[in-house]
Write a protein that holds these residues in place. Sequence first.
Motif, PDB file in Angstrom:
ATOM      1  N   GLY A 147       0.141  15.281 -15.560  1.00 24.26           N
ATOM      2  CA  GLY A 147       0.865  14.413 -14.654  1.00 24.26           C
ATOM      3  C   GLY A 147       0.409  12.976 -14.748  1.00 24.26           C
ATOM      4  O   GLY A 147      -0.764  12.692 -15.011  1.00 24.26           O
ATOM      5  N   VAL A 148       1.348  12.054 -14.551  1.00 19.56           N
ATOM      6  CA  VAL A 148       1.061  10.622 -14.487  1.00 19.56           C
ATOM      7  C   VAL A 148       1.823  10.060 -13.301  1.00 19.56           C
ATOM      8  O   VAL A 148       2.876  10.589 -12.900  1.00 19.56           O
ATOM      9  CB  VAL A 148       1.466   9.882 -15.782  1.00 19.56           C
ATOM     10  CG1 VAL A 148       0.598  10.310 -16.947  1.00 19.56           C
ATOM     11  CG2 VAL A 148       2.952  10.098 -16.082  1.00 19.56           C
ATOM     12  N   GLY A 149       1.290   8.984 -12.689  1.00 26.15           N
ATOM     13  CA  GLY A 149       1.979   8.407 -11.550  1.00 26.15           C
ATOM     14  C   GLY A 149       1.410   7.076 -11.142  1.00 26.15           C
ATOM     15  O   GLY A 149       0.433   6.567 -11.729  1.00 26.15           O
ATOM     16  N   ALA A 167      -3.702 -10.590   8.282  1.00 27.58           N
ATOM     17  CA  ALA A 167      -4.417 -10.218   7.064  1.00 27.58           C
ATOM     18  C   ALA A 167      -3.546  -9.231   6.294  1.00 27.58           C
ATOM     19  O   ALA A 167      -2.880  -8.371   6.901  1.00 27.58           O
ATOM     20  CB  ALA A 167      -5.771  -9.598   7.398  1.00 27.58           C
ATOM     21  N   ASN A 168      -3.538  -9.368   4.941  1.00 29.61           N
ATOM     22  CA  ASN A 168      -2.701  -8.517   4.095  1.00 29.61           C
ATOM     23  C   ASN A 168      -3.534  -7.926   2.963  1.00 29.61           C
ATOM     24  O   ASN A 168      -4.489  -8.546   2.466  1.00 29.61           O
ATOM     25  CB  ASN A 168      -1.533  -9.302   3.503  1.00 29.61           C
ATOM     26  CG  ASN A 168      -0.607  -9.844   4.575  1.00 29.61           C
ATOM     27  OD1 ASN A 168      -0.064  -9.092   5.370  1.00 29.61           O
ATOM     28  ND2 ASN A 168      -0.444 -11.168   4.618  1.00 29.61           N
ATOM     29  N   PHE A 169      -3.135  -6.717   2.569  1.00 30.86           N
ATOM     30  CA  PHE A 169      -3.826  -6.032   1.483  1.00 30.86           C
ATOM     31  C   PHE A 169      -2.777  -5.222   0.721  1.00 30.86           C
ATOM     32  O   PHE A 169      -2.026  -4.448   1.315  1.00 30.86           O
ATOM     33  CB  PHE A 169      -4.903  -5.102   2.047  1.00 30.86           C
ATOM     34  CG  PHE A 169      -5.804  -4.510   1.002  1.00 30.86           C
ATOM     35  CD1 PHE A 169      -7.038  -5.077   0.737  1.00 30.86           C
ATOM     36  CD2 PHE A 169      -5.430  -3.381   0.280  1.00 30.86           C
ATOM     37  CE1 PHE A 169      -7.876  -4.532  -0.217  1.00 30.86           C
ATOM     38  CE2 PHE A 169      -6.258  -2.844  -0.675  1.00 30.86           C
ATOM     39  CZ  PHE A 169      -7.483  -3.420  -0.931  1.00 30.86           C
ATOM     40  N   PHE A 170      -2.724  -5.432  -0.632  1.00 34.80           N
ATOM     41  CA  PHE A 170      -1.759  -4.705  -1.449  1.00 34.80           C
ATOM     42  C   PHE A 170      -2.440  -4.253  -2.730  1.00 34.80           C
ATOM     43  O   PHE A 170      -3.168  -5.016  -3.366  1.00 34.80           O
ATOM     44  CB  PHE A 170      -0.551  -5.583  -1.809  1.00 34.80           C
ATOM     45  CG  PHE A 170       0.394  -4.921  -2.777  1.00 34.80           C
ATOM     46  CD1 PHE A 170       1.285  -3.961  -2.332  1.00 34.80           C
ATOM     47  CD2 PHE A 170       0.371  -5.246  -4.131  1.00 34.80           C
ATOM     48  CE1 PHE A 170       2.150  -3.349  -3.222  1.00 34.80           C
ATOM     49  CE2 PHE A 170       1.232  -4.624  -5.020  1.00 34.80           C
ATOM     50  CZ  PHE A 170       2.129  -3.672  -4.557  1.00 34.80           C
ATOM     51  N   THR A 171      -2.203  -2.978  -3.070  1.00 41.57           N
ATOM     52  CA  THR A 171      -2.697  -2.460  -4.354  1.00 41.57           C
ATOM     53  C   THR A 171      -1.613  -1.625  -5.013  1.00 41.57           C
ATOM     54  O   THR A 171      -0.836  -0.939  -4.339  1.00 41.57           O
ATOM     55  CB  THR A 171      -3.958  -1.577  -4.184  1.00 41.57           C
ATOM     56  OG1 THR A 171      -3.657  -0.492  -3.308  1.00 41.57           O
ATOM     57  CG2 THR A 171      -5.124  -2.373  -3.667  1.00 41.57           C
ATOM     58  N   ALA A 172      -1.592  -1.691  -6.326  1.00 42.25           N
ATOM     59  CA  ALA A 172      -0.765  -0.811  -7.146  1.00 42.25           C
ATOM     60  C   ALA A 172      -1.715  -0.005  -8.015  1.00 42.25           C
ATOM     61  O   ALA A 172      -2.477  -0.585  -8.811  1.00 42.25           O
ATOM     62  CB  ALA A 172       0.212  -1.623  -8.003  1.00 42.25           C
ATOM     63  N   ASN A 173      -1.744   1.309  -7.832  1.00 42.86           N
ATOM     64  CA  ASN A 173      -2.715   2.173  -8.505  1.00 42.86           C
ATOM     65  C   ASN A 173      -2.016   3.070  -9.528  1.00 42.86           C
ATOM     66  O   ASN A 173      -0.882   3.516  -9.319  1.00 42.86           O
ATOM     67  CB  ASN A 173      -3.447   3.055  -7.489  1.00 42.86           C
ATOM     68  CG  ASN A 173      -4.176   2.232  -6.442  1.00 42.86           C
ATOM     69  OD1 ASN A 173      -4.845   1.273  -6.770  1.00 42.86           O
ATOM     70  ND2 ASN A 173      -4.039   2.611  -5.170  1.00 42.86           N
ATOM     71  N   TYR A 174      -2.718   3.357 -10.607  1.00 43.28           N
ATOM     72  CA  TYR A 174      -2.244   4.309 -11.600  1.00 43.28           C
ATOM     73  C   TYR A 174      -3.002   5.622 -11.414  1.00 43.28           C
ATOM     74  O   TYR A 174      -4.097   5.660 -10.816  1.00 43.28           O
ATOM     75  CB  TYR A 174      -2.466   3.775 -13.017  1.00 43.28           C
ATOM     76  CG  TYR A 174      -3.920   3.572 -13.355  1.00 43.28           C
ATOM     77  CD1 TYR A 174      -4.707   4.621 -13.844  1.00 43.28           C
ATOM     78  CD2 TYR A 174      -4.524   2.326 -13.183  1.00 43.28           C
ATOM     79  CE1 TYR A 174      -6.046   4.428 -14.157  1.00 43.28           C
ATOM     80  CE2 TYR A 174      -5.863   2.128 -13.488  1.00 43.28           C
ATOM     81  CZ  TYR A 174      -6.619   3.187 -13.965  1.00 43.28           C
ATOM     82  OH  TYR A 174      -7.944   2.994 -14.257  1.00 43.28           O
ATOM     83  N   SER A 175      -2.450   6.700 -11.934  1.00 46.66           N
ATOM     84  CA  SER A 175      -3.134   7.995 -11.908  1.00 46.66           C
ATOM     85  C   SER A 175      -2.634   8.848 -13.058  1.00 46.66           C
ATOM     86  O   SER A 175      -1.462   8.760 -13.454  1.00 46.66           O
ATOM     87  CB  SER A 175      -2.903   8.723 -10.581  1.00 46.66           C
ATOM     88  OG  SER A 175      -1.537   9.051 -10.407  1.00 46.66           O
ATOM     89  N   ALA A 176      -3.535   9.660 -13.608  1.00 47.74           N
ATOM     90  CA  ALA A 176      -3.204  10.620 -14.658  1.00 47.74           C
ATOM     91  C   ALA A 176      -4.078  11.850 -14.444  1.00 47.74           C
ATOM     92  O   ALA A 176      -5.266  11.728 -14.096  1.00 47.74           O
ATOM     93  CB  ALA A 176      -3.440  10.028 -16.045  1.00 47.74           C
ATOM     94  N   SER A 177      -3.496  13.040 -14.623  1.00 45.02           N
ATOM     95  CA  SER A 177      -4.250  14.259 -14.338  1.00 45.02           C
ATOM     96  C   SER A 177      -3.866  15.368 -15.297  1.00 45.02           C
ATOM     97  O   SER A 177      -2.738  15.414 -15.819  1.00 45.02           O
ATOM     98  CB  SER A 177      -3.988  14.725 -12.901  1.00 45.02           C
ATOM     99  OG  SER A 177      -2.628  15.074 -12.726  1.00 45.02           O
ATOM    100  N   VAL A 178      -4.827  16.254 -15.524  1.00 46.77           N
ATOM    101  CA  VAL A 178      -4.627  17.487 -16.291  1.00 46.77           C
ATOM    102  C   VAL A 178      -5.165  18.626 -15.446  1.00 46.77           C
ATOM    103  O   VAL A 178      -6.329  18.597 -15.020  1.00 46.77           O
ATOM    104  CB  VAL A 178      -5.341  17.442 -17.656  1.00 46.77           C
ATOM    105  CG1 VAL A 178      -5.162  18.773 -18.388  1.00 46.77           C
ATOM    106  CG2 VAL A 178      -4.821  16.302 -18.505  1.00 46.77           C
ATOM    107  N   THR A 179      -4.340  19.647 -15.161  1.00 49.22           N
ATOM    108  CA  THR A 179      -4.757  20.768 -14.320  1.00 49.22           C
ATOM    109  C   THR A 179      -4.442  22.078 -15.015  1.00 49.22           C
ATOM    110  O   THR A 179      -3.517  22.170 -15.838  1.00 49.22           O
ATOM    111  CB  THR A 179      -4.057  20.737 -12.953  1.00 49.22           C
ATOM    112  OG1 THR A 179      -2.633  20.816 -13.155  1.00 49.22           O
ATOM    113  CG2 THR A 179      -4.385  19.464 -12.205  1.00 49.22           C
ATOM    114  N   SER A 180      -5.212  23.090 -14.665  1.00 47.57           N
ATOM    115  CA  SER A 180      -5.009  24.430 -15.208  1.00 47.57           C
ATOM    116  C   SER A 180      -5.401  25.444 -14.140  1.00 47.57           C
ATOM    117  O   SER A 180      -6.411  25.263 -13.443  1.00 47.57           O
ATOM    118  CB  SER A 180      -5.849  24.635 -16.469  1.00 47.57           C
ATOM    119  OG  SER A 180      -5.717  25.968 -16.940  1.00 47.57           O
ATOM    120  N   ASP A 181      -4.595  26.479 -13.994  1.00 47.13           N
ATOM    121  CA  ASP A 181      -4.857  27.542 -13.021  1.00 47.13           C
ATOM    122  C   ASP A 181      -4.555  28.867 -13.700  1.00 47.13           C
ATOM    123  O   ASP A 181      -3.396  29.224 -13.910  1.00 47.13           O
ATOM    124  CB  ASP A 181      -3.988  27.344 -11.781  1.00 47.13           C
ATOM    125  CG  ASP A 181      -4.423  28.240 -10.625  1.00 47.13           C
ATOM    126  OD1 ASP A 181      -5.191  29.184 -10.864  1.00 47.13           O
ATOM    127  OD2 ASP A 181      -3.987  27.990  -9.486  1.00 47.13           O
TER     128      ASP A 181
END
Length: 730
Positions: A426-428, A456-470
């Motif tokens: 997954g990526v997001g 006061a203001n705060f803004f972030t744009a974050n990336y994510s990537a994951s590998v899962t197994s069950d």
Amino acid sequence: MLKRFALLLCCLVPLFSKSSILKQNQSQIGEMTADKLERVGDEIFAKGNVVLINGDYYISAPDLKYNQKSKTAFIEGEARIYQGSNLLLSAKKIKLDFNQDQFTLSSVYLQNNQTGLWISATEANSKEGVYYFREGTISGCDIGSPIWHLDVSSGSFDQNNNVLTLWNARAYLGKIPFLYIPYLSFSTKNERKSGLLYPNVAYLDQEGFYYEQPIYIAPQEFWDMTLSPQIRSARGAGFSGEFRLATPKNDLFTFQTKYLYNFNNYAKKHAVKNQHVYGFNFKYFTSQGLVIDNPSSALQDGFFLDFSYMNDIDYLRIDNVGEKVTNRINVSKLSYFFQSQDHYVGLYNKYFFDFTSLDNQETFQLLPEVQYHKFLDSLYWKNLMYSIDVQTSNVARQRGYSYVKNSIILPIGLEFPLFGDYVSFGVGTDLNFTNVNFYQNQDMRVPGGIKADKTANFFTANYSASVTSDIARDYKNFLHVMQFEAKVNGPYYRYNSAMFDTSIYKAYAQELSGNKQIYNLWNPISVVDFEANKPVFEARISQYFYTPQGRAIFYYNVSQKLNLESRDLLFSSSMQNEIGSSPIEGLDIKGTLYYSFLHDAIEEASVKATFSRWRVDSSIGYYYKNVFVSNNINTDANFLNFSLKNDFGYFALGGDMNFDFINKSVKDWTLTLSTDIRCFGVSFVFGQEFTPIITDRVNQPIETVTNNYIKVQFRVVPLGEVGASYRFKK
């Protein structure tokens, strides 16, 4: 039970009006058999082994005579009434007058098979649905040698209200009298009845003789209330009251209020802050719809209310002197939500009462918070998922700065199954925006001496990537489950105004660690967690082994986060280990270990083992925690708790103990000796506890008092339980 007896006897009228004489052993439902049946004029005689059957009830008696003209019946000898194989009632002689709906019994014995309660009396009679008896004995134990019993001069049973009333009751343990009760009344059915409940009695070293008398009031089936006045001879007097109401949807609404007045001498001696201790509490919950009253509707709503107000921590102990208060803050909540399959809207209010605060005016309150949430859904493509969460919160207090917080969170992600669904990739991205508008901030201080802003203001744009197994595999004697997850996330864009600058986070941590005055000091961590917006790699591995019955033979979880922002802070998060096993039925072992490679020390560790089998209930647990402040390591908790109870058959012995290794002293402990027989139980409890009280001392707002106590409690089946305790200051 007596009502059933009267109804059963009424069936004699149609049975005796039959002209035919029934033969022996021709028992059928609603018929009578006897060795000899004959009619002489208006009288019918049944002699020898008389049996009358009606449904699952039947009467057995040696002889019976019935006069059709006067509609009276006489049963001679030992008459018994059974339900199935259970004896309900027996008497030496029975006279029934069906014209007057009356009967008279002599040497009567009756029993309630559901509760085990039985009554024997020399005579009994009825009048207008009320049955009276004289010289009776009542117990719930074996009739041959009851462990406890009540001897009464007289009594009555009202079959319409199912109320048993006793006069001049003498309570016995074996043959030893121990209590006299001039009047006693209670319900024989499991239903609500108005009246006096069992009192609470104790002797407290600092408060004197304690007596509380609950009064139960139940005028209607859908509501009731309990009023409990009390007196503490060396401290004061007060009361508690609780009102309960059941709605047509079977949701329960309760309102409770309490009050305690402290005498002047007690207030001065202990420097209590509040001479008048009071408060109230509302509770109501419904998941069946407060506004939307259609279960088949696509829309659903729910409501939850648990609101408390109190001016002192002692409010929690007004109607329970032994109440243990372990939380520093009491939280009141009011929530309402409605939702569809795709959308959710919620309204929340939270009121925090800080027991360590002198007046609670500096405590932040959430009044209110509004949330909109779009549930996870696909966006044009089934593998492309997104959700939306929007919140507005009013964080207010009476003294100090307050603010309105607005936030928007928009996660978007793709997930692909690989290798036949054994692995998922997954990526997001997460878009997070936070806006804060301050008010009531005239003397607000910002760490580091920076000038305070109104917004006061705060803004972030974050990336994510994951590998899962069950993966799971079923072997012959066990099931093996293995899970793996590796995830990397971090910001690729960040914007913040001056109030969320990195330097302010560091300055706040320094002032906090320096024990400086932090009144009205801006805390950016309470709004945005700066550490959560750093690039992080996280890996987790889990192993589970289950028996065919579902018991976890063994499991182990390990996870580690790596801070990718700085090589020096790579291991700023501790490695988390969880292990557990249930090798045999009844035994569970669990352990955790959080190890910090950055400080080369254990951050947190715990182990607990519980065993419940073969009449043994036991547990042993250990907890250890360090707090890392700069380069210093401070031990915050280090204690052992232990409990053991064993039922030896004739009696049970149990106890529990907490040992604090920091102070090298035993904290709370109890030792219990008890015995429980089918109809009677008694327990003796010896213990020690720590009780916090609020004082008017500025340098010591909370004082902890150590109390030792002895408590004895009697359980009389099925009448209930009563006890007394003695508490004395160490």
